[in-house]
Write a protein that holds these residues in place. Structure first.
Motif, PDB file in Angstrom:
ATOM      1  N   UNK A   1       0.925  -4.859  -0.978  1.00 13.91           N
ATOM      2  CA  UNK A   1       0.447  -5.841   0.004  1.00 13.91           C
ATOM      3  C   UNK A   1      -1.072  -5.748   0.147  1.00 13.91           C
ATOM      4  N   UNK A   2      -1.670  -6.859   0.564  1.00 15.85           N
ATOM      5  CA  UNK A   2      -3.075  -6.916   0.980  1.00 15.85           C
ATOM      6  C   UNK A   2      -3.129  -7.784   2.232  1.00 15.85           C
ATOM      7  N   UNK A   3      -3.800  -7.300   3.293  1.00 12.39           N
ATOM      8  CA  UNK A   3      -3.636  -7.966   4.582  1.00 12.39           C
ATOM      9  C   UNK A   3      -4.902  -8.030   5.414  1.00 12.39           C
ATOM     10  N   UNK A   4      -4.875  -8.965   6.379  1.00 11.79           N
ATOM     11  CA  UNK A   4      -5.931  -9.109   7.382  1.00 11.79           C
ATOM     12  C   UNK A   4      -5.267  -9.378   8.723  1.00 11.79           C
ATOM     13  N   UNK A   5      -5.791  -8.768   9.795  1.00 12.04           N
ATOM     14  CA  UNK A   5      -5.221  -9.018  11.117  1.00 12.04           C
ATOM     15  C   UNK A   5      -6.318  -9.035  12.175  1.00 12.04           C
ATOM     16  N   UNK A   6      -5.978  -9.612  13.326  1.00 16.29           N
ATOM     17  CA  UNK A   6      -6.936  -9.721  14.427  1.00 16.29           C
ATOM     18  C   UNK A   6      -6.187  -9.902  15.740  1.00 16.29           C
ATOM     19  N   UNK A   7      -6.902  -9.707  16.837  1.00 22.69           N
ATOM     20  CA  UNK A   7      -6.401 -10.090  18.161  1.00 22.69           C
ATOM     21  C   UNK A   7      -7.323 -11.199  18.649  1.00 22.69           C
TER      22      UNK A   7
ATOM     23  N   UNK B   1      -7.531  -3.660   1.631  1.00 18.36           N
ATOM     24  CA  UNK B   1      -7.289  -2.976   0.363  1.00 18.36           C
ATOM     25  C   UNK B   1      -5.821  -3.130  -0.045  1.00 18.36           C
ATOM     26  N   UNK B   2      -5.599  -3.103  -1.358  1.00 21.55           N
ATOM     27  CA  UNK B   2      -4.229  -3.190  -1.883  1.00 21.55           C
ATOM     28  C   UNK B   2      -3.510  -1.878  -1.576  1.00 21.55           C
ATOM     29  N   UNK B   3      -2.345  -1.985  -0.923  1.00 19.41           N
ATOM     30  CA  UNK B   3      -1.528  -0.808  -0.611  1.00 19.41           C
ATOM     31  C   UNK B   3      -0.192  -0.962  -1.327  1.00 19.41           C
ATOM     32  N   UNK B   4       0.140   0.028  -2.136  1.00 16.23           N
ATOM     33  CA  UNK B   4       1.423   0.012  -2.858  1.00 16.23           C
ATOM     34  C   UNK B   4       2.475   0.756  -2.039  1.00 16.23           C
ATOM     35  N   UNK B   5       3.696   0.282  -2.131  1.00 18.11           N
ATOM     36  CA  UNK B   5       4.797   0.920  -1.417  1.00 18.11           C
ATOM     37  C   UNK B   5       5.507   1.911  -2.322  1.00 18.11           C
TER      38      UNK B   5
END
Length: 347
Positions: free
Chosen positions: A196-202, A343-347
């Motif tokens: 996964x590669x992600x972005x988050x905010x409040x 960043x790309x995170x592998x499971x």
């Protein structure tokens, strides 16, 4: 089987309704540290009330407990129940980290007891039809698999309880709390996630530690690509349905809550006409999208019945802790990516 409920809040009331309606189970007792809350719920259903955990778990008639405490407070009561020789069905998420889930799974194994989860959104005709199509390989080569939870919670929701919107007890925000069932559905249908590669905010709430919107790009083990989006800051008068969408070289299916927006396959089967005539509802109001109380208990009922049947048949339930671990692992990977610049995170 004789059930006890741990936690007499909103979810505890859903559990009581589901246990009362189910076959193979009856409500025996209720525990809550707040004695008055336990008494109130127990009195409604003719059950015993406890505010002492040791006394609740010492009852020899009690066989199985459901846990409806805040998300990050599932570990201790579930461990206590397993170690007291009771089977456990725990609300979503099973716990807020995979390490805690592994600890619970080890305790279940050591005690020879079933540890199951509430994965209630697996239990409706639309999901069963969708799963059958996936298992039968009707999509050809799966190329796209996504889910979208564009929900809304007002500030009063987060202000209503001190645990809401905290990492410690909510385990996260829109993704871990509101979107976990839909993430579970995506993995259930599309198979394991590779990275996964992600972005988050409040963006729209105050006084919370967690996200109210997150978007992740997902790569599946199958090679398919997709998106996971979860939010509690997307307003709608009636609430948007939670959506799961799979597509491949030979078919596309888009599910909105419990109804299909698209059911389209290159190679038609006889059951397709019936599915389109009975399960295509278009834009229904989202279940629980704006109001967390606006959910049906029949899916909890079927979830509980499946666990009891599995215990009595001596098999692993299909809502096992191992199944419940999968969406938590994906969500934790998404948080890790978002907290580290995507960043790309592998499971």
């Amino acid at each position: 089987m004789k059930f006890g409920i741990i936690g007499a809040g909103m979810i505890g009331h859903f559990h009581a309704k589901a246990i009362t309606a189910m076959s193979g189970g009856e409500l025996h007792s209720v525990f809550d540290l707040r004695g008055e809350a336990a008494e109130k719920l127990a009195a409604e259903y003719g059950a015993k009330a406890y505010s002492d955990m040791a006394a609740f778990l010492a009852d020899p008639e009690l066989e199985i407990v459901t846990v409806g405490t805040p998300s990050g407070a599932h570990l201790d009561p579930s461990l206590a129940a397993l170690n007291a020789g009771k089977h456990v069905i725990c609300e979503k998420p099973l716990e807020v980290t995979v390490e805690r889930i592994d600890q619970l799974m080890a305790a279940a194994k050591a005690n020879g007891k079933t540890l199951a989860a509430v994965l209630n959104r697996r239990f409706h005709p639309g999901m069963e039809a969708f799963k059958n199509a996936s298992d039968e390989g009707r999509f050809g080569k799966l190329t796209s698999a996504s889910c979208y939870v564009k929900w809304y919670r007002d500030q009063a929701y987060y202000d209503s309880a001190g645990w809401r919107g905290t990492w410690a007890l909510d385990g996260g925000g829109a993704l871990m709390n509101q979107s976990i069932h839909t993430v579970d559905a995506l993995i259930y249908l599309a198979g394991p996630v590779k990275a996964v590669q992600a972005s988050m905010a409040c963006l729209a709430h105050e006084r919370i530690e967690v996200e109210d919107i997150v978007v992740a790009i997902v790569e599946f083990e199958s090679g398919a690509r997709g998106v996971i989006e979860g939010s509690t800051c997307t307003w709608s008068k009636d609430g948007h349905p939670a959506r799961v969408q799979l597509a491949g070289t030979e078919g596309s299916v888009f599910l909105a809550d419990e109804a299909f927006e698209i059911w389209d396959f290159m190679n038609e089967k006889p059951e397709d006409a019936e599915i389109r005539s009975t399960l295509m509802k278009g834009q229904a109001a989202g279940l629980g999208a704006n109001d967390p109380k606006a959910i049906n208990f029949y899916q909890h009922q079927r979830n509980f019945e499946e666990v009891v049947n599995a215990i009595q048949e001596g098999r692993e339930t299909n809502v096992s802790a191992a199944e419940a671990r999968k969406p938590v692992a994906v969500i934790r990977a998404i948080y890790e990516s978002a907290q580290n610049g995507g960043k790309r995170v592998e499971l």
